[in-house]
Structure formats: C-alpha cells, structure tokens
Design an enzyme around this catalytic site. Structure first.
Site, PDB file in Angstrom:
ATOM      1  CB  ILE A  71      -0.867  -0.378   1.700  1.00  0.00           C
ATOM      2  CG1 ILE A  71      -0.681  -0.033   2.931  1.00  0.00           C
ATOM      3  CG2 ILE A  71      -1.942  -1.073   1.183  1.00  0.00           C
ATOM      4  CD1 ILE A  71      -0.663  -0.267   3.929  1.00  0.00           C
ATOM      5  N   GLY A 119       8.485   3.341   0.615  1.00  0.00           N
ATOM      6  CA  GLY A 119       9.421   5.042   1.049  1.00  0.00           C
ATOM      7  C   GLY A 119      10.717   4.714   1.061  1.00  0.00           C
ATOM      8  CB  SER A 168      12.468   3.321   5.529  1.00  0.00           C
ATOM      9  OG  SER A 168      11.734   3.631   5.870  1.00  0.00           O
ATOM     10  N   GLY A 169      11.785   1.657   2.776  1.00  0.00           N
ATOM     11  CA  GLY A 169      10.741   0.158   2.785  1.00  0.00           C
ATOM     12  C   GLY A 169       9.345   0.017   2.315  1.00  0.00           C
ATOM     13  CE  LYS A 170       8.977  -3.130  -2.706  1.00  0.00           C
ATOM     14  NZ  LYS A 170       8.305  -4.078  -3.739  1.00  0.00           N
ATOM     15  CB  VAL A 171       3.421   0.420   4.217  1.00  0.00           C
ATOM     16  CG1 VAL A 171       2.522   0.113   4.894  1.00  0.00           C
ATOM     17  CG2 VAL A 171       5.406   1.203   4.670  1.00  0.00           C
ATOM     18  CE  LYS A 179       7.972   2.562   8.580  1.00  0.00           C
ATOM     19  NZ  LYS A 179       8.857   3.673   9.256  1.00  0.00           N
ATOM     20  CG  ASP A 223      10.449  13.441   8.646  1.00  0.00           C
ATOM     21  OD1 ASP A 223      10.495  14.183   8.168  1.00  0.00           O
ATOM     22  OD2 ASP A 223      10.933  12.357   7.614  1.00  0.00           O
TER      23      ASP A 223
END
Length: 996
Positions: free
Chosen positions: A689, A692, A694-697, A711, A819
C-alpha cells in the site's frame, strides 16, 4: 496582613517543617506547592535543608543570606503565579520565569514586590490586561512580558515609571494604540512593542524625548503615516526597526543624525522618494534594510563607503549603476538588490575585500562579465543573478568556491563551457543555468555534487552524452536539461535517483531505448522526453509510477503497443503523438480529450477521429465472427487462469518454506491476538500500500478480520555491508532502532501504535495499527481533499498537536520527532490523527538538551526550521516549526513547496500573500466560508509556530491550549484588521531574493 502570614503558615505546614525551615524558606516552599512542577525542577526545595540559599534556582545576598534572586527560566512549571508569597521575600530584586506555562492573569499585587528591579515573565500563557500597578514598583528597571496573551491598552500609569530602562511587550494581543505617553519614560533604553495587533496609528513624535533610548523595535505594529523627524534626536539609538508596517512618505533626513545607529530596518512599508543625503554621517551603521518599499533614485556612493555588513534594498525602484566603492567594504557579507532597475557592470573587485556570503542582484539590468573575485574570501554561500544581461564566461575561480550552496545564473547571456568545478561543487543544492548560451558537455565531475537537489540547465547549447555519474546524486529531485543538443542514450544509472520528481530532457538528440528499470523512480512526477530519437517499446513499468502526472514522449521513434498500464496513472498531461505506435488504443484513452495525444501514429487504432479510419469496416464482419472470438478468448482466459493459479499456489508454498527456514525473532509491545506467521504469509506485492525511502508498507488482513500495517526494511545491514556501503547500513539500522526504541515505550492515543517487530539477520518488520484513511498529505493534496471539511481538518490539527505535546512534555526524557510533516500524520477510519514514522527521532537528554549538532539534517523540504538547516541543532522548537507548516497546509490546501511559489516555500508565500492581497487569497477555496473566523485564528497559530526565531515559537503544550481555545470559545478579533489578517513576518535572510 503581615501578622496573619505566620499564623496561616502554621495552619498549612506541620510543626516539623516550621522548625526546620526559615521564614523565606517557608514562602518558597509554599510557592512550590502552588504551581505544577512536572519535571521536578524544584525537587531540592524541601524541609531537609533549612537554608533556601542552597536550593536550585535561588541566590542570596552573601552578607545577609536573604533571597535576592529567583531564576526559574525553562523549568516547565505551570499554573497561576502566586506572587503574594514571592513578594514576601523583602530583598527579592531579580525574578525570571521565562519560557514556562504560567497562566491566568497577572495579579495586581505584583506591586508588593517593592525590591524588584528585574522582572521577566516572557514566553508564558498570561492573559488579561496589563496590570496598571506595575508602575508602582519604584526600583523596576527591566520588564519583559514578551510572548504572552495580554490584550487591551497599555495602561496610562506606565508613563510614571521612575527607573525603567527596558520595556518589552513583543508578541502579545495588545489592540489599543501606541501611546504618546511612553515618551515620558525618560530612563528608557529599550522599547520593544513588535508583533501586536494595535489599532492603526502614527509613530508618536513624543518618542523623540527618549534621549537615552538605544533600541526602538516597532515591527508589525500597524503603524501608518510618516516617520516623525523627532526620531533624529535619539542620539544614542543603535537599533531602529519599523519594518512590516504601513508607513509612507520619504525617509526623513533627520535619521542621518543617528550617529550611533548600528542597524536600520524599514522593510515592507510604502516609503517613497530617494535615500536621504548625509548617509555618510552614519559611521556606525552596519545593517540597512529598506527593501520592499517604493524607493527610487540611485544608490548613493556615500552609503556604499560606510562599513556595511548587510545592505538590503531589494524590490524598490532604484536605477543607475552600483557604486564601485561597495567593493571596498571590509565587512560586507550580505548584498541583496534584486527587483530594481539597476544597470551597468558590477564592480570588478566585488568580493575581493569583503567576506561576501549572500549576493542577490536578480531582476535588474546589469551587464558585463561576472567579477572573478566574488568568492575570494571563501565564504560565498548564495550567488543569485537571474534575469539580467550578464555576458562572457563563468570565471573559473568560482568553480573552486566550495562554500556555495545555491548558484542561479539563469536568463542571462553567459556563454562558453561551464567550468568543471562548477558541476561538482559539493554543497550546492540548487544549480540553475537555464536560458544562456553555454556550450560543452555536462562534466563527469558532477559526481562530486553530493548535495545537489535541483539541476536546471535547459535552453542552452550543451552537447555530448549525459554522464553515468548523474546517477550518483542520491538527493537529486529535478533534472531539467531540455532545449539543448545532448546526444547518446539515457544513462542506465539514472534509475538510482530515488528522489527524482522531474526529468525533463525534451528537444535534444537522445537515442537508444527507455529502460524497463524506470519503475525504480517511484517519486517521478514529470517525465518529458519529447522531440528526441528514442526508440523501442514504451515500458509497461511506467504504469507503476503512481505519482506520475505529466508524461510527454512525443516526436520520438517509439514502436509497439501503448502499455495498458498507463491507464492506472492519473495524468494531467499525456502526449505520445508522432511516434511509430501501433495496435489498439487502451479503452480509457478512447475519449475526445485525448485526441491530440496520439496523432501521427499511423498504425494506432481506436474510436477517435483520425485513428485507423478503416476500423469501421471491420465491424461488418457479423455476429458469427464475434461469437467465435468470444469463445476463443474465454477458453484462453480459462487456460491462463488455471496456469496462473498453479504457479501462484506453488510460489506461495515456496515462499512459506523459505520463510520457515529463517529464524525470526518477535518482540511485542502490546498483547497480541495474532502470530508472526499470519504476518509473514501476507507479505506479497498484492498487499503493498506504500513505499518510502526506508522500505515498503503492506496491508495485512488478520484471521480475526482486523488489519495491520507492516513496514518491511528489506536487505537490512547485510546487503549494504556486502556491497561496501557500511554507512548506509548504519543509517538503515539506526532508523529501525530509533523507531522501535521510541514507539515501543509510547502509549498515547495520538501516536501510532507499534504492535511488535520481527527481525532476522537481513530482514526487519515493524507491525503497526492500520490507518484506513492513509496519510494526511496524500489525502489533503489529492482529488479526495474535498473529504476534509474544516471541522475535520481542525480536529486533525488538535490530535497531532496533542501527540507532539506528549512527546515534548510528557515523555521522560523528551523526544524530538525531527520529521514532522503531513505525510507522517496518519488518519484512522474516523479521521482521527496519529503521529507516525519515528525513524529519525531523538531523545533530547541523550544529545545534550537539544544543543548537539547532528551529522545530517533530518526532515523534509519545506518543513525544516531555518535554524536547523544552518546550525543543525536539534530541539523541540524544530518540531514546532514543522507542525506550523502542517497547519498552513490544512488552512491553504497547498503543498509546503510548490512551483507556483517560485523561490518561496509555503511559509513565505503565506506571509507575502497576506500582506499584498489579504486573507481570501490564502484560504483553501474548498473550505466553508462560515468557518472563516475560526480558520483565521488557526492560521495565526500556524504563523506563530513558524516564527523565524525559535524563542518566539510557543511550546507544543501552549499550541494545544490555543487550538482548544479556538474550538471552544468565540475569541475576540486579535489577528484581523479591516478584514485582512496580519502575518507574523518570516525573515529568513538566507532564502530571500525569490524570483521565479
């Protein structure tokens, strides 16, 4: 009354306490019990030490041992101010409660503190009117009430201060007029009334009587009319600030008699005429800012002979040439003259004698060659010269200016090759050479430009191939090189640019094929390769670029079918015309609105006029042929479905076996109703879905019918270490550790819940609660933004503020998110907000109470506080600035950085638009007008949070309270004047000079 105090204390405290504490200790101990002390800052105030002189924050006279100083700055105490007990300390002369949460009104009996000479109650939550009894303090010399919520008039009694030297009422809600009687306080050395919504009024001429005055700060006080000549009598004045008002007329010549003045700030008024003669008298002047007025004439030579450090005259009507004498200043570090009508050449030795740091002469009529000496002192950070008539070549010496961060030379007549050093400047994040006559190639030295974010070299005569080293620029967000003569193929390394949003190479001579690995450019928003000679098929993978909305591949040699995946994109612009495409047009594009998108492709068939005109004849083949075709297609679909099911089932079994071989470690932070196997079984591409840095979600539907978000940080440290990139591995693992360490111990309704984490050597999983409505940024800035009416947006702001307030004030030690942005605020099914993504969060105590510099800047473009970008300091005020930007997003509906702003970001755009056009041009038109008053109040809170000075930003606890007050009370009009909201001015000297 004095006789009753001891009796009262006997009733309050037990006998043991009275015996062990002296009289002043009892008063202070009662003060401690009367306030809220969440950080235990007053823990040393106890009856085990009978001498309060040993207590923290307390100082005593060395002879009499009586308390004479109480400094409770930054202790986070809250509640009403119990002055009755403090005023019993007969020798208390110094009292500071700076930057706390003292609320309610300031009691009238503050006048009982007869010995006070220093009173600092700034940056608190005090309300009501200013007590008239303050003037009864006979010894008071210093009074600072900055950053509270005082309203009403300045009391008449203030004219009777006998010894007052400093009066600071900055950033309150005072709504009377600037009174003339302030001119009676003859002892004043500093008078600060800035950022108050006063009624329109003139500068009182009586202020000329304050002959001891050294600082006069009246920024944004709604002043109108002329600057009075009487100010010229202030011979000791060092700082004159009348900026952001509605002053008009000429600058009085009497100001040239201020021989002690160090800085004069008159920017953003309506002043006209020429600079007064006699400027040479201002021998102490170091800063002159008269920008954004209507001044005209020439810049006088006598001004340029002064030892100026900063000269800002931008956005006026100055003409003529810049005096040569400006080059002789030994201390000049800032020169901003953009937006005038200046002409001629820049002084040949400009920068040779001056430690120039910021130069902006954009939007003038300067000509000639660029001075080679601009960076001779090695401190130049910004060189902005767009929209002039400069010619010649770029001096090679500029290629050695390693301090440069922004270089804009666009829209001039500069020619020749760009020095190799320019391409590889290590700190430049914006390089703009558009609209010149540059030749030569893009040098391979560009590999050294590690910080480059925006590269704009369009409309030149650049030749040669795009070097492979372009793919080394991990921070590159825009690469525009259209209208050149570039040749060769698009380098394969370009797919490494994970941050790339714009790739514009139209009208060149590029060839080869478009790589299928283009799917790696997940943030690509614009792809323009029109008018080249690129061939081959259009990659199907372009359809996976979810944020792509501009696609122009026209006038190339693409062949084959149009990928059906393009129908998945939400395109504002699509142009595939004049290629060699063939086959059927995808159904979604068979609309008249796309008729010009496919012209010039003879083999392309569709229901649009001009495409495959013989197609209509095929419709007469008859129903028999149609039924036969349907039967054949159905059989094929069935066969393919069986084969697909077999391989899908086999892949799932193989994946399970592969996962089972791994040794997973589960760490839970809440009671779980699921096992790690449920999570691992659902990690396939169909459930992705989001993606980013840092990785996939993934969205994982559990057996109990509930959903979680997972994540996945794939590759972990192993992959980077094997490739030699140890630093990247440390950053990735550091983000995972920060997320786990932070969220694992947090329990708050407005912080996203981390259920658990699963780890192996080369894979890390974080399992969160699932948020049905995704992120605020995605929802607000998409076509679904209409779902967010004002009540919903307001509740989101309150929820997010409460989450951040918990991090800053309730966590021990406090946590700085670093952030904060709309994409890191997630929304549940009822649009309740949670703060998320703690990969770069920091614990304040672990880094020296927010004063330690970080090795890299964390945060996102448009959200980073000014001081963080230049000092790399970490504290809660940086989060508050970022949250203020989120508020502005909610109010305006606009992105934090948008091409329509030009060089400005959202904060500066809001301030400028408010000042020039008014509130209606700022508010999101989708918001209901019936909420306008409430929206204006929230906008004011956002502008407070984005104050350029960290000290002026409210704490998150105060932000929550202000938002709650907006939601529950019908406050008086404090930020509106004649239907126009007064902005809190954003003065970031490092990023002015914005000319799109």
């Amino acid at each position: 009354m004095l006789l009753l105090i001891p009796l009262l204390l006997c009733l309050i405290f037990p006998p043991s306490t009275i015996l062990s504490l002296n009289q002043e200790g009892l008063y202070l101990y009662h003060f401690k019990l009367s306030v809220d002390d969440p950080d235990s800052s007053l823990s040393s105030w106890n009856d085990r030490d009978d001498d309060p002189c040993n207590w923290s924050h307390v100082k005593c006279d060395s002879v009499t041992r009586s308390v004479n100083s109480l400094d409770l700055s930054n202790t986070n105490i809250a509640g009403p101010l119990p002055v009755s007990f403090l005023c019993r300390l007969r020798n208390l002369s110094y009292l500071s409660l700076f930057n706390n949460s003292i609320n309610s009104t300031l009691p009238l009996d503050i006048s009982m503190c007869h010995s006070l000479f220093h009173l600092d109650l700034s940056q608190n939550l005090l309300t009501g009117t200013l007590p008239h009894t303050l003037a009864h303090l006979p010894n008071l010399r210093y009074l600072d009430l900055t950053g509270n919520n005082f309203s009403g008039d300045i009391p008449d009694s203030f004219s009777r201060f006998e010894k007052l030297e400093v009066l600071s009422l900055v950033s309150n809600l005072l709504d009377g007029i600037v009174p003339a009687f302030l001119g009676n306080i003859s002892t004043l050395k500093m008078l600060n009334l800035s950022y108050n919504p006063f009624l329109p009024g003139r500068i009182p001429s009586e202020l000329g009587n304050l002959t001891n005055l050294e600082v006069l700060w009246f920024t944004q006080c709604n002043l109108v009319g002329l600057i009075p000549n009487s100010l010229g009598k202030l011979k000791k004045l060092r700082d004159l600030d009348l900026a952001l008002n509605n002053l008009f007329g000429s600058i009085p010549s009497s100001l040239t008699e201020l021989t002690s003045v160090y800085q004069i700030e008159l920017y953003n008024n309506s002043l006209s005429g020429e600079l007064p003669s006699g400027m040479s008298n201002l021998t102490s002047l170091r800063l002159l800012d008269a920008s954004m007025n209507q001044l005209s004439g020439t810049i006088p030579d006598e001004l340029c002979r002064l030892p100026l450090e900063s000269l800002n005259l931008y956005e006026n009507r100055f003409e003529g040439e810049l005096p040569e004498s400006i080059a002789n200043s030994p201390v000049l570090y800032e020169l901003r003259l953009y937006g005038n009508k200046l002409k001629g050449k820049l002084p040949k030795n400009l920068g040779k004698n001056s430690p120039l740091r910021w130069i902006d002469v954009s939007n003038n009529q300067f000509s000639g060659e660029l001075p080679a000496s601009l960076c001779d002192k090695g401190e130049l950070e910004e060189l902005l010269m767009i929209y002039n008539f400069f010619s010649g070549k770029i001096p090679a010496r500029l290629g050695a200016c390693l301090s440069l961060t922004r270089l804009r030379l666009g829209y001039n007549r500069i020619s020749g090759e760009v020095p190799a050093g320019i391409w590889g400047l290590p700190h430049v994040y914006l390089l703009e050479l558009v609209g010149n006559s540059f030749s030569g190639s893009i040098a391979r030295t560009i590999a050294g430009a590690a910080n480059l974010s925006v590269l704009i070299v369009s409309n030149n005569s650049l030749t040669g191939a795009i070097p492979d080293e372009i793919g080394w620029l991990e921070n590159l967000m825009e690469f525009s090189a259209g209208d050149n003569k570039l040749t060769g193929t698009l380098p394969e390394s370009i797919v490494n640019l994970g941050q790339l949003g714009t790739l514009d190479l139209h009208n060149n001579e590029l060839s080869g094929e478009l790589t299928q690995r283009i799917r790696s450019l997940k943030k690509l928003n614009e792809l323009n390769l029109a008018n080249n000679t690129i061939k081959g098929r259009i990659p199907e993978e372009i359809g996976s670029l979810s944020v792509l909305n501009y696609l122009d591949l026209s006038q190339n040699k693409f062949s084959g079918k149009i990928p059906s995946g393009l129908q998945n994109l939400k395109l504002n612009q699509l142009n595939l015309s004049y290629n060699r495409l063939s086959g059927d047009l995808p159904p979604l594009f068979a609309k008249d609105m796309y008729i010009n998108s496919f012209l010039g492709n003879p083999g392309l068939c569709g229901d649009l006029k001009g495409l495959c005109d013989g197609r209509d004849g095929a419709k007469d083949a008859g129903y028999v042929w149609l039924l036969r075709t349907i039967f054949i297609v159905a059989a094929l679909v069935f066969a393919i479905g069986v084969v697909w099911f077999y391989f899908k089932y086999r892949n799932i079994k193989m994946a399970k076996r592969a996962i089972d071989k791994s040794k997973w470690t589960l760490m839970s932070f809440h009671k779980l109703s699921f096992s790690e196997n449920e999570i691992l079984d659902c990690l396939d591409e169909d459930n992705v879905i989001g993606s980013g840095s840092s990785g996939k979600v993934y969205k994982v539907l559990l057996n109990n019918g509930e959903a979680v978000a997972v994540k996945k940080l794939w590759g972990g440290a192993k992959k980077e270490i094997e490739s030699g990139d140890i630093e990247k591995a440390q950053v990735r693992d550091g983000a995972f550790d920060a997320e786990v360490e932070t969220l694992g111990k947090i329990r708050h309704k407005n912080i996203v819940k981390l259920w658990c984490c699963c780890t192996t050597r080369d894979c890390k999983l974080l399992v969160y609660e699932y948020m049905q409505n995704g992120s605020l940024g995605d929802l607000l800035h998409s076509s679904k933004g209409g779902l967010l009416d004002w009540p919903t947006r307001f509740n989101i702001a309150v929820d997010a503020a409460e989450g951040l307030s918990y991090l800053h004030h309730d966590c021990v030690p406090p946590i700085v998110h670093r952030d904060v942005k709309s994409n890191n605020i997630l929304l549940d099914g009822d649009f309740g907000a949670r703060v998320a993504d703690f990969g770069v969060a920091k614990v304040v105590d672990a880094i020296g109470k927010g004063t330690k510099s970080m090795s890299i800047i964390a945060g996102s473009c448009g959200y980073i506080a000014p001081e963080y970008a230049y000092t790399v300091r970490v504290n809660e005020k940086s989060d508050i600035y970022s949250f203020g930007v989120v508020i502005l997003e909610l109010v305006t509906g606009k992105l934090p950085v948008d091409p329509e702003f030009g060089e400005k970001d959202l904060v500066k755009w809001v301030c400028t638009t408010l000042d020039q056009k008014g509130i209606d041009d700022v508010l999101d038109p989708k918001l209901e007008s019936c909420f306008k008053e409430e929206i204006c109040k929230v906008l004011n809170i956002g502008l407070l949070c984005t104050s350029p000075l960290p000290i002026n930003r409210p704490s998150m606890r105060r932000v929550v309270k202000m938002l709650q007050e907006v939601g529950t009370e019908n406050l008086s009009k404090s930020g509106k004047k004649d239907g126009k909201l007064s902005p809190y001015y954003y003065d970031d000297a490092s990023d002015q000079g914005s000319v799109a």
